[in-house]
Design a protein around this motif. Structure first.
Motif, mmCIF file in Angstrom:
data_model
loop_
_atom_site.group_PDB
_atom_site.id
_atom_site.type_symbol
_atom_site.label_atom_id
_atom_site.label_comp_id
_atom_site.label_asym_id
_atom_site.label_seq_id
_atom_site.Cartn_x
_atom_site.Cartn_y
_atom_site.Cartn_z
ATOM 1 N N VAL A 60 -58.500 29.288 -5.387
ATOM 2 C CA VAL A 60 -59.410 30.022 -6.279
ATOM 3 C C VAL A 60 -60.796 30.044 -5.656
ATOM 4 O O VAL A 60 -61.340 28.990 -5.308
ATOM 5 C CB VAL A 60 -59.498 29.355 -7.674
ATOM 6 C CG1 VAL A 60 -60.446 30.154 -8.573
ATOM 7 C CG2 VAL A 60 -58.132 29.238 -8.306
ATOM 8 N N LEU A 61 -61.355 31.220 -5.538
ATOM 9 C CA LEU A 61 -62.723 31.357 -5.044
ATOM 10 C C LEU A 61 -63.667 31.451 -6.236
ATOM 11 O O LEU A 61 -63.499 32.324 -7.098
ATOM 12 C CB LEU A 61 -62.851 32.621 -4.202
ATOM 13 C CG LEU A 61 -62.941 32.432 -2.695
ATOM 14 C CD1 LEU A 61 -62.942 33.790 -2.008
ATOM 15 C CD2 LEU A 61 -64.196 31.667 -2.323
ATOM 16 N N ALA A 62 -64.632 30.589 -6.260
ATOM 17 C CA ALA A 62 -65.633 30.589 -7.338
ATOM 18 C C ALA A 62 -66.994 30.264 -6.736
ATOM 19 O O ALA A 62 -67.714 29.390 -7.198
ATOM 20 C CB ALA A 62 -65.251 29.572 -8.415
ATOM 21 N N LEU A 104 -54.078 33.974 -4.223
ATOM 22 C CA LEU A 104 -55.541 33.852 -4.117
ATOM 23 C C LEU A 104 -56.181 34.479 -5.348
ATOM 24 O O LEU A 104 -55.885 35.640 -5.691
ATOM 25 C CB LEU A 104 -56.053 34.569 -2.855
ATOM 26 C CG LEU A 104 -57.577 34.638 -2.702
ATOM 27 C CD1 LEU A 104 -58.184 33.247 -2.479
ATOM 28 C CD2 LEU A 104 -57.968 35.566 -1.538
ATOM 29 N N PHE A 105 -57.032 33.724 -6.002
ATOM 30 C CA PHE A 105 -57.724 34.195 -7.208
ATOM 31 C C PHE A 105 -59.233 34.146 -6.977
ATOM 32 O O PHE A 105 -59.729 33.286 -6.242
ATOM 33 C CB PHE A 105 -57.361 33.328 -8.420
ATOM 34 C CG PHE A 105 -55.916 33.463 -8.852
ATOM 35 C CD1 PHE A 105 -55.563 34.230 -9.958
ATOM 36 C CD2 PHE A 105 -54.905 32.824 -8.134
ATOM 37 C CE1 PHE A 105 -54.231 34.354 -10.354
ATOM 38 C CE2 PHE A 105 -53.566 32.952 -8.524
ATOM 39 C CZ PHE A 105 -53.244 33.708 -9.619
ATOM 40 N N ILE A 106 -59.928 35.062 -7.612
ATOM 41 C CA ILE A 106 -61.392 35.083 -7.552
ATOM 42 C C ILE A 106 -61.896 35.108 -8.982
ATOM 43 O O ILE A 106 -61.602 36.040 -9.736
ATOM 44 C CB ILE A 106 -61.910 36.308 -6.770
ATOM 45 C CG1 ILE A 106 -61.389 36.263 -5.330
ATOM 46 C CG2 ILE A 106 -63.436 36.354 -6.806
ATOM 47 C CD1 ILE A 106 -61.617 37.546 -4.556
ATOM 48 N N ALA A 107 -62.609 34.075 -9.371
ATOM 49 C CA ALA A 107 -62.992 33.960 -10.784
ATOM 50 C C ALA A 107 -64.438 33.504 -10.895
ATOM 51 O O ALA A 107 -64.731 32.377 -11.262
ATOM 52 C CB ALA A 107 -62.064 32.973 -11.490
ATOM 53 N N ASP A 108 -65.336 34.394 -10.560
ATOM 54 C CA ASP A 108 -66.764 34.076 -10.699
ATOM 55 C C ASP A 108 -67.517 35.367 -10.970
ATOM 56 O O ASP A 108 -66.907 36.385 -11.317
ATOM 57 C CB ASP A 108 -67.279 33.350 -9.449
ATOM 58 C CG ASP A 108 -67.056 34.158 -8.177
ATOM 59 O OD1 ASP A 108 -66.888 35.390 -8.281
ATOM 60 O OD2 ASP A 108 -67.035 33.566 -7.085
ATOM 61 N N SER A 109 -68.831 35.358 -10.785
ATOM 62 C CA SER A 109 -69.610 36.551 -11.112
ATOM 63 C C SER A 109 -69.241 37.736 -10.236
ATOM 64 O O SER A 109 -69.437 38.884 -10.630
ATOM 65 C CB SER A 109 -71.098 36.240 -10.948
ATOM 66 O OG SER A 109 -71.393 35.872 -9.613
ATOM 67 N N ALA A 135 -66.080 32.582 -19.417
ATOM 68 C CA ALA A 135 -64.924 33.023 -20.214
ATOM 69 C C ALA A 135 -63.859 33.621 -19.295
ATOM 70 O O ALA A 135 -62.654 33.368 -19.460
ATOM 71 C CB ALA A 135 -65.364 34.036 -21.269
ATOM 72 N N VAL A 136 -64.283 34.406 -18.308
ATOM 73 C CA VAL A 136 -63.344 34.974 -17.336
ATOM 74 C C VAL A 136 -62.654 33.853 -16.560
ATOM 75 O O VAL A 136 -61.442 33.885 -16.337
ATOM 76 C CB VAL A 136 -64.090 35.937 -16.382
ATOM 77 C CG1 VAL A 136 -63.228 36.277 -15.169
ATOM 78 C CG2 VAL A 136 -64.504 37.215 -17.112
ATOM 79 N N ALA A 137 -63.416 32.847 -16.169
ATOM 80 C CA ALA A 137 -62.842 31.735 -15.402
ATOM 81 C C ALA A 137 -61.821 30.964 -16.237
ATOM 82 O O ALA A 137 -60.752 30.582 -15.741
ATOM 83 C CB ALA A 137 -63.952 30.808 -14.925
#
Lengths: 192, 534
Positions: B275-277, B495-500, B517-519
């Motif tokens: 996960v990229l954050a 692979l997930f991306i969960a940030d701004s 909330a998205v994360a």
């Protein structure tokens, strides 16, 4: 930089010298304020001129001291001690101010009157190829408005205060009765 | 070099999103490792613990990595017609350690901008999808406020009562009532009463400069405190861990990451899910730097959209000067009272979308002097005129995604590990300029109605880079987006991306609440897909 937003244009006009952005240069240079110190970089003559310069930037007024009285010149000296790339900028600037005083008034800058200081510094500010004037001005403001003596006077004279150890402020709890009108309005958001 | 065990989930970045995800997964007994390039912030270094806090805020606490130069920082260059004045912190807690705690939910229309207004893009999810996670997040962060705002759908009560609005808040209430504008006490991630082991806010003000007692909900004192003590020994949080690249298995799935440890030695972590954050700058920087034969233009970038569509919001301050003292040193800085009177698109306007206005106390002496006090004989008079006599209206409006606004690698400026810095290019479009003009106009109108005897504003440029969004956006079309509705890469299945960076549009409010909330939703989807993800 916090909220010190200001509309200013900066240009490099002096041949052979690269302008150094002092805002970036001083990022790692933290110098305690309100402590006694001498000069590490400036010789006595230049130190005396810088003290007069900072006191022209923030002069004394009533109970409020001039910046030179609360160690602003020593503070600037300490900053450039930690940032050697800025030493030349400060030294050159001081010499240019002295030269302006000699050319215009045939006197040393420190021997000029406060109105004459203003005239000379305005001339320097208008033609400041190394960006030295805003550096000295901003650092003078820092030294002044973080000094315990000045903050105490501001508290007394304006009401504004911040104390590290104080127990906070008191404010009345939010009064929901203020919302009477707004609570009665229909939904404002768009249904999707 | 490599750790022996393959972990369940690797999270890169311990900020607002990474902290929330780590907590959410760890409480389900998922084996989580998190790599954070920064360190914990030493409480003793929080500027407000010192009398010279305003100077410290311009040094090691500066929101610009180029000024403060922490070991965890990388260079950021700003270009374009409206260069972005970047605000990021690389630390446990991410940029929340320097935020003010304004804590908004987006409105339903924020997720349907293309459908409703014919501009920007729609999100692949809607308000209702995020609502339950907003609620969880408000509970975990400790959000103060009142439900019932006419600009929001019905919702559960907030966990904490609203903050006192202070004299500046009352000025705004008076102004709004005079104009017939709606207003509401602002939701703020600040403990107004003791909550969840944290003390109540003591209203010292100037919140972005390091809350001394932890009343401001920075993620290091909220999610991370819990995530580290969760089941299975808690999350394995590794600080001072600069990720160099995301690695791949031969079949194209993400394998893990290579990173430089505290000593500068490269190490590898392997995980079933990555996960990229790392935020709106850090995430595209890392993806663009993770090139391979299979992904020559950067990982997860078959669309070419990584780094594109940078949004920063149209932001400014409108400042009213009042004859009576305003008690500038008191109260929270998360916007005591706000108005969304001009939040939704109005066909009568010459621009789309809208903005919010929130009131704060006035500036502190050094910041004020640097803004308004000339040097010389008039200096003290200017300070007397303004200090303790101002209220500051923070205005934040929507800017729509545009490909030209972007983040790129900056090979001219390298970090201490030899990795490229980030370069932003940004220019407001005509809609943003019109919206900004209207925002300043209405802010000025409001300050006037509140009784201001003088009004000034910050203008629109340089762009205040406090909200960096959209640079790896979610969407349904793999040709126009980087991740899908579950924050999962279109190109790399684990692979997930969960940030701004994942936000397709940014609404017109501070985004931290929505980012988290998205994360949290992404964490739940990873949990639900765990058998598929291995």
């Amino acid at each position: 930089m916090a909220y010190d937003w200001r509309k200013e244009e900066y240009e490099v006009t002096r041949p052979g010298r690269t302008r150094i952005d002092y805002r970036l240069e001083i990022g790692r240079a933290l110098v305690p304020i309100g402590v006694e110190r001498g000069f590490a970089v400036l010789d006595p003559d230049r130190a005396e001129l810088l003290r007069a310069w900072v006191s022209a930037i923030i002069p004394a007024n009533g109970d409020r001291p001039a910046a030179g009285e609360v160690g602003a010149a020593e503070y600037i000296d300490a900053i450039v001690f930690l940032t050697p790339r800025l030493r030349g900028v400060l030294l050159d600037a001081i010499d240019m101010v002295e030269r302006l005083a000699a050319e215009r008034l045939a006197r040393h800058f420190v021997g000029c009157s406060p109105p004459e200081h203003t005239t000379i510094l305005e001339a320097f500010e208008a033609n400041d190829p190394l960006d030295a004037f805003p550096m000295v001005r901003d650092l003078t403001y820092e030294a002044y408005y973080a000094h315990p003596r000045v903050l105490e006077i501001l508290r007394r004279e304006t009401g504004w205060h911040y104390e590290v150890a104080f127990s906070g402020s008191e404010l009345e709890p939010f009064d929901e009765a203020l919302l009477t009108r707004v609570r009665s309005v229909p939904p404002r958001y768009r249904n999707v | 070099m490599a750790d022996d065990a393959e972990r369940d989930v690797l999270i890169i970045g311990a900020g607002a999103a990474g902290g929330a995800m780590a907590w959410s997964l760890a409480r389900r007994k998922v084996d989580v490792v998190c790599l954070e390039q920064g360190d914990w912030v030493d409480p003793a270094l929080r500027p407000k613990n010192h009398l010279d806090w305003e100077v410290r805020a311009r040094r090691y606490w500066s929101p610009s990595p180029n000024i403060r130069q922490w070991p965890s920082d990388y260079p950021v260059a700003s270009e374009g017609e409206d260069p972005v004045s970047v605000f990021i912190y690389n630390a446990v807690g991410g940029s929340t350690i320097g935020y003010a705690g304004n804590f908004w939910r987006f409105t339903p229309s924020d997720f349907r901008v293309r459908s409703l207004d014919g501009a920007g893009v729609d999100w692949p999810i809607g308000y209702d999808d995020l609502a339950p996670f907003y609620t969880i997040n408000e509970r975990e962060m400790g959000v103060a406020g009142l439900a019932g705002d006419p600009w929001s759908p019905p919702r559960e009560p907030l966990p904490l009562p609203p903050a006192p609005i202070g004299p500046h808040g009352k000025l705004m209430v008076d102004g709004c009532e005079k104009l017939g504008w709606d207003w509401w006490p602002t939701e703020q991630a600040i403990t107004t009463i003791p909550y969840d082991g944290r003390p109540a806010c003591d209203l010292k003000g100037y919140c972005p400069f390091g809350c001394p007692q932890g009343a401001l909900a920075t993620v290091d004192v909220t999610y991370w405190r819990k995530a580290l003590r969760s089941a299975r020994n808690g999350v394995d949080l590794r600080t001072n861990a600069r990720v160099r690249e995301i690695t791949l298995h031969p079949d194209g799935r993400a394998k893990g990451a290579l990173y430089y440890d505290t000593d500068g030695h490269v190490r590898e972590v392997r995980a079933k899910v990555v996960v990229l954050a790392a935020g709106g700058l850090g995430t595209p920087r890392l993806l663009l730097h993770s090139t391979s034969q299979r992904h020559p233009d950067g990982l997860a970038n078959s669309s070419g959209q990584v780094g594109k569509n940078l949004m920063v919001h149209v932001q400014t301050f409108v400042i009213g000067r009042f004859d009576d003292p305003v008690q500038d040193w008191r109260g929270t800085w998360g916007g005591a009272v706000s108005s969304r009177q001009f939040y939704e698109t109005d066909p009568a306007n010459d621009y789309l979308r809208g903005f919010v206005m929130s009131i704060n106390p006035g500036w502190s002496p050094l910041n004020l002097a640097l803004q308004v006090a000339p040097w010389g004989a008039d200096h003290h008079q200017a300070m007397d005129n303004y200090l303790n006599h101002e209220a500051v209206l923070f205005c934040c409006g929507e800017d729509l995604p545009e490909e030209r606004n972007r983040v790129e690698l900056d090979w001219d400026n390298l970090d201490r590990f030899g990795m490229p810095g980030a370069k932003t290019w940004y220019a407001f479009d005509s809609n943003s300029k019109k919206l900004g003009k209207a925002m300043i106009g209405h802010g000025t109108e409001l300050m006037g109605a509140a009784g201001a005897s003088g009004i000034r504003d910050f203008g629109l440029s340089p762009a205040l880079g406090w909200h960096l969004m959209g640079t790896a956006r979610m969407g349904t079309d793999p040709a126009k987006s980087v991740i899908d509705a579950d924050n999962r890469s279109h190109d790399v299945p684990n692979l997930f991306i969960a940030d701004s960076s994942s936000l397709p549009t940014g609404g017109g409010v501070n985004p931290t609440s929505t980012i988290q909330a998205v994360a949290l939703r992404c964490a739940e989807r990873i949990w639900e897909m765990r058998s598929e993800l291995g």
